[in-house]
Design an enzyme around this catalytic site. Structure first.
Site, PDB file in Angstrom:
ATOM      1  N   SER A  92       0.807  -1.221   0.000  1.00  0.00           N
ATOM      2  CA  SER A  92       0.000   0.000   0.000  1.00  0.00           C
ATOM      3  C   SER A  92       0.843   1.275   0.000  1.00  0.00           C
ATOM      4  O   SER A  92       1.583   1.514  -0.930  1.00  0.00           O
ATOM      5  CB  SER A  92      -0.950  -0.047   1.183  1.00  0.00           C
ATOM      6  OG  SER A  92      -1.915   0.944   1.060  1.00  0.00           O
ATOM      7  N   HIS A  93       0.756   2.039   1.086  1.00  0.00           N
ATOM      8  CA  HIS A  93       1.439   3.336   1.135  1.00  0.00           C
ATOM      9  C   HIS A  93       2.873   3.222   1.646  1.00  0.00           C
ATOM     10  O   HIS A  93       3.567   4.217   1.744  1.00  0.00           O
ATOM     11  CB  HIS A  93       0.644   4.276   2.033  1.00  0.00           C
ATOM     12  CG  HIS A  93       0.411   3.664   3.375  1.00  0.00           C
ATOM     13  ND1 HIS A  93      -0.534   2.689   3.578  1.00  0.00           N
ATOM     14  CD2 HIS A  93       1.046   3.828   4.547  1.00  0.00           C
ATOM     15  CE1 HIS A  93      -0.489   2.291   4.831  1.00  0.00           C
ATOM     16  NE2 HIS A  93       0.462   2.963   5.448  1.00  0.00           N
ATOM     17  N   ASP A 142      -2.664   6.574  -3.005  1.00  0.00           N
ATOM     18  CA  ASP A 142      -1.511   5.818  -2.490  1.00  0.00           C
ATOM     19  C   ASP A 142      -1.054   4.801  -3.542  1.00  0.00           C
ATOM     20  O   ASP A 142      -1.620   4.722  -4.643  1.00  0.00           O
ATOM     21  CB  ASP A 142      -1.812   5.173  -1.130  1.00  0.00           C
ATOM     22  CG  ASP A 142      -2.790   4.011  -1.215  1.00  0.00           C
ATOM     23  OD1 ASP A 142      -3.550   3.954  -2.199  1.00  0.00           O
ATOM     24  OD2 ASP A 142      -2.792   3.165  -0.306  1.00  0.00           O
ATOM     25  N   ASP A 170      -1.320   1.616  -4.065  1.00  0.00           N
ATOM     26  CA  ASP A 170      -2.238   0.626  -4.632  1.00  0.00           C
ATOM     27  C   ASP A 170      -3.614   1.203  -4.942  1.00  0.00           C
ATOM     28  O   ASP A 170      -4.521   0.467  -5.334  1.00  0.00           O
ATOM     29  CB  ASP A 170      -2.358  -0.590  -3.705  1.00  0.00           C
ATOM     30  CG  ASP A 170      -2.977  -0.246  -2.361  1.00  0.00           C
ATOM     31  OD1 ASP A 170      -2.741   0.858  -1.853  1.00  0.00           O
ATOM     32  OD2 ASP A 170      -3.711  -1.095  -1.809  1.00  0.00           O
ATOM     33  N   ASP A 195      -6.093   2.621  -3.178  1.00  0.00           N
ATOM     34  CA  ASP A 195      -7.319   2.584  -2.368  1.00  0.00           C
ATOM     35  C   ASP A 195      -7.475   3.830  -1.492  1.00  0.00           C
ATOM     36  O   ASP A 195      -8.560   4.094  -0.984  1.00  0.00           O
ATOM     37  CB  ASP A 195      -7.442   1.286  -1.556  1.00  0.00           C
ATOM     38  CG  ASP A 195      -6.227   0.981  -0.708  1.00  0.00           C
ATOM     39  OD1 ASP A 195      -5.249   1.758  -0.759  1.00  0.00           O
ATOM     40  OD2 ASP A 195      -6.247  -0.044   0.001  1.00  0.00           O
ATOM     41  N   ARG A 196      -6.388   4.599  -1.317  1.00  0.00           N
ATOM     42  CA  ARG A 196      -6.507   5.826  -0.507  1.00  0.00           C
ATOM     43  C   ARG A 196      -6.617   7.059  -1.389  1.00  0.00           C
ATOM     44  O   ARG A 196      -6.147   7.064  -2.524  1.00  0.00           O
ATOM     45  CB  ARG A 196      -5.269   5.996   0.371  1.00  0.00           C
ATOM     46  CG  ARG A 196      -5.105   4.915   1.395  1.00  0.00           C
ATOM     47  CD  ARG A 196      -3.940   5.237   2.291  1.00  0.00           C
ATOM     48  NE  ARG A 196      -3.837   4.219   3.320  1.00  0.00           N
ATOM     49  CZ  ARG A 196      -3.271   4.395   4.497  1.00  0.00           C
ATOM     50  NH1 ARG A 196      -2.729   5.560   4.795  1.00  0.00           N
ATOM     51  NH2 ARG A 196      -3.241   3.428   5.381  1.00  0.00           N
ATOM     52  N   LYS A 246     -11.741   0.027  -0.167  1.00  0.00           N
ATOM     53  CA  LYS A 246     -11.795   1.467  -0.300  1.00  0.00           C
ATOM     54  C   LYS A 246     -11.266   1.816  -1.682  1.00  0.00           C
ATOM     55  O   LYS A 246     -10.517   1.046  -2.274  1.00  0.00           O
ATOM     56  CB  LYS A 246     -11.025   2.154   0.816  1.00  0.00           C
ATOM     57  CG  LYS A 246      -9.581   1.727   1.014  1.00  0.00           C
ATOM     58  CD  LYS A 246      -9.064   2.318   2.317  1.00  0.00           C
ATOM     59  CE  LYS A 246      -7.569   2.135   2.488  1.00  0.00           C
ATOM     60  NZ  LYS A 246      -7.226   0.956   3.287  1.00  0.00           N
TER      61      LYS A 246
HETATM   62  C1  VG1 Z   1      -3.636   1.682   8.494  1.00  0.00           C
HETATM   63  C2  VG1 Z   1      -4.830   2.592   8.699  1.00  0.00           C
HETATM   64  C3  VG1 Z   1      -6.112   1.824   8.424  1.00  0.00           C
HETATM   65  C4  VG1 Z   1      -6.076   1.218   7.023  1.00  0.00           C
HETATM   66  C5  VG1 Z   1      -4.833   0.360   6.875  1.00  0.00           C
HETATM   67  C6  VG1 Z   1      -4.664  -0.185   5.484  1.00  0.00           C
HETATM   68  O1  VG1 Z   1      -3.665   0.625   9.420  1.00  0.00           O
HETATM   69  O2  VG1 Z   1      -4.836   3.117  10.007  1.00  0.00           O
HETATM   70  O3  VG1 Z   1      -7.199   2.693   8.583  1.00  0.00           O
HETATM   71  O4  VG1 Z   1      -7.207   0.430   6.783  1.00  0.00           O
HETATM   72  O5  VG1 Z   1      -3.670   1.142   7.175  1.00  0.00           O
HETATM   73  O6  VG1 Z   1      -4.649   0.825   4.519  1.00  0.00           O
HETATM   74  P1  VG1 Z   1      -2.797   0.629  10.776  1.00  0.00           P
HETATM   75  O7  VG1 Z   1      -3.060  -0.691  11.413  1.00  0.00           O
HETATM   76  O8  VG1 Z   1      -1.378   0.848  10.357  1.00  0.00           O
HETATM   77  O9  VG1 Z   1      -3.284   1.788  11.576  1.00  0.00           O
HETATM   78  V1  VG1 Z   1      -3.825   0.584   3.085  1.00  0.00           V
HETATM   79  O10 VG1 Z   1      -4.133   1.820   2.046  1.00  0.00           O
HETATM   80  O11 VG1 Z   1      -2.357   0.287   3.687  1.00  0.00           O
HETATM   81  O12 VG1 Z   1      -4.380  -0.915   2.445  1.00  0.00           O
HETATM   82 CO    CO Z   2      -3.549   1.344   0.098  1.00  0.00          CO
END
Ligand code: VG1
Ligand code: CO
Length: 524
Positions: free
Chosen positions: A117-118, A284, A286, A288-289, A385
């Site tokens: 992801s990010h 981000d 992938d 989704d953000r 998302k």
């Molecule tokens: C974080 C965010 C959460 C989100 C997750 C995955 O998780 O707080 O809201 O769903 O990332 O997002 P954590 O456990 O680090 O707080 V993504 O765009 O990485 O799939």
């Molecule tokens: Co993501």
């Protein structure tokens, strides 16, 4: 052509426990012998059980380093495990929301997403693997637990080492593996998703807005969203090429954090600050953000974004057909959307952090729109998302209401009051003291003599009304998720929340979320 698979001996590797969203580790960890193989075998067996033989799966990723090798390995392991068909994005690329869309459209048994992801990418950064189930959503906890359990006792994995894999051309190929057909279908990763968006939104109305002098600036942060932004915002909706930046997916995201927030998307923020564009957005790695900005870089917090969209869903044709079944947010997300739900007489659910908790509610027809404070917004059109969906939703609202981003937020605050919101991240902490801190906080919330105590800051006094560690019972399957975050809730609905991140690749990240509600016009 026909091939035979083989069984390779392996042994359990510690720590293959999926977190908030998949298993995220340093690339170097994924590259250690059997690491990726073990986890993929655990997904196939622990995630699909008796459905594995004859199943179909989608495979796609955000284009980060190690993604192609992992895609090829997964295809060879699927072939050897009796999977009958793999649908894969061209060059292994497919955004997380598009994977969800494709799983649902072609009714596959699930999908594997190669993304952290990010988190940054590259040989010295992170990789991740995530399993989505047949509803298109992230595997729920019972499934991730079963994957983890399998990883703890693995003794072998199956692979078809000689199978040639080419994911560089669109098209379908069928070979025989151990006497059965095995199909690999390489698809354009954008088309199905783009077609779906056209059925959800009024592209005519958005196009009209975009041709009326309204200018956008969209930053794909060198992640997977470039081709999606170009197709949908560029080709379909007429955004000029110059307004779509960092749109070529790079294995290391150009050395940056592909995280759409004020810190990591600073280039976009600075460009927007010049006041030459009406609307800015970033995604981000992938896809989704999303981050939404107005003119002069007016920042829309994700919690406010969710609330404003909830208030304006009638601007989006999809919801005219489906109706609005309910709203939801993750626990640390601000309560702004709750106020919209109340005024519209809609149910509003509060779930733990992570998109996987929304899926059951959507499948049960209880939820239409939901979001997280972490720049995640989406609806029941898919089970992830969806960054571009959020941008299209905002453009629909602006096209319909004919106000600016800033005006729409300020009007919202005037009507509902404002949930001031901030989140602090303490990254790269040592695990032991971070755990100790959470233990101490647990002891604090367990001590009920703290309830009723007052704390003063500036001219405001806050009285502690509730203190607990958030525990969630899924309203659909009654599954219980404990220890989802320390909550200190004050009498005026202000809150302080602490939790440990579940997406880091090592050590601990402590997140502190602070929210204060204000409806006195003098403070808005
Ligand atoms: C974080 C965010 C959460 C989100 C997750 C995955 O998780 O707080 O809201 O769903 O990332 O997002 P954590 O456990 O680090 O707080 V993504 O765009 O990485 O799939
Ligand atoms: Co993501």
């Amino acid at each position: 052509m026909s091939f035979s698979s083989k069984t390779a001996t392996s042994s359990p590797i510690e720590g293959q426990k999926p977190g908030t969203s998949g298993l995220r580790k340093a690339v170097k960890v994924y590259q250690t012998p059997h690491y990726t193989e073990n986890f993929v075998q655990s997904i196939l067996k622990g995630g699909l059980h008796d459905k594995l033989c004859g199943s179909s799966l989608v495979v796609g990723g955000d284009g980060r380093y190690f993604g192609k090798e992992a895609t090829e390995l997964i295809i060879r392991m699927c072939a050897a495990n009796g999977v009958s068909k793999v649908i894969v994005g061209l060059n292994g690329l497919m955004s997380t929301p598009a994977v969800s869309c494709v799983i649902r459209k072609y009714q596959t048994d699930g999908g594997i997403i190669l993304t952290a992801s990010h988190n940054p990418g590259g040989p010295d950064a992170d990789f991740g693997i995530k399993f989505n189930t047949s509803n298109g959503g992230p595997a729920p906890e019972n499934v991730t637990n079963s994957i983890f359990e399998f990883s703890k006792s693995i003794g072998e994995y199956r692979i078809c080492p000689d199978l040639p894999v080419c994911i560089e051309n669109i098209g379908s190929s069928v070979v025989q593996v151990d006497g059965s057909d095995f199909t690999v279908e390489v698809i354009d990763p954008v088309s199905d998703y783009a077609e779906y968006m056209k059925t959800i939104f009024d592209f005519g109305a958005i196009k009209e807005l975009m041709s009326s002098g309204f200018t956008v600036l969209v930053d794909a942060m060198n992640g997977v969203m470039g081709p999606y932004a170009k197709r949908v915002l560029g080709e379909e909706l007429g955004a000029p090429d110059s307004s779509l930046v960092n749109c070529i997916p790079k294995e290391d995201f150009g050395g940056k954090h592909p995280d759409p927030n004020l810190t990591y998307a600073a280039d976009l923020v600075n460009e927007m600050a010049k006041g030459q564009h009406d609307f800015g957005a970033a995604f981000d790695g992938d896809g989704d953000r999303n981050m939404i900005l107005g003119k002069k870089a007016f920042f829309v917090t994700p919690s406010d974004s969710l609330a404003v969209l909830a208030d304006n869903l009638d601007c989006i044709p999809y919801f005219k057909t489906t109706g609005i079944k309910g709203l939801a947010r993750s626990m640390p997300t601000s309560g702004a959307v709750d106020r919209v739900a109340k005024s519209k007489n809609l149910n509003c659910f509060e779930v733990p952090t992570g998109w996987k908790f929304f899926g059951n509610l959507m499948d049960a027809g209880c939820l239409s729109l939901c979001g997280e404070e972490s720049f995640g917004t989406g609806s029941d059109h898919i089970r992830e998302k969806d960054g571009l969906w959020a941008v299209l939703a905002w453009l629909s609202v602006l096209a319909n209401t004919k106000v600016t981003v800033e005006e729409s937020i300020k009007q919202h605050w005037n009507r509902y009051g404002r949930n001031f919101y901030t989140r602090y991240d303490y990254e790269n902490c040592e695990s032991a003291p971070a755990n100790k801190m959470m233990e101490d906080l647990n002891a604090f919330v367990a001590d009920k003599s703290n309830i009723g105590k007052s704390f003063t800051s500036g001219d405001k006094t806050y009285k502690l009304a509730t203190a607990d560690n958030f525990c969630y019972t899924d309203p659909v399957d009654c599954s219980l998720s404990k220890n989802q975050g320390i909550r200190l809730i004050f009498a005026d609905d202000s809150r302080i929340i602490f939790r440990l991140s579940g997406t880091g690749s090592s050590g601990a990240t402590i997140r502190m979320y602070i929210e204060g509600y204000e409806n006195d016009a003098a403070y808005l």
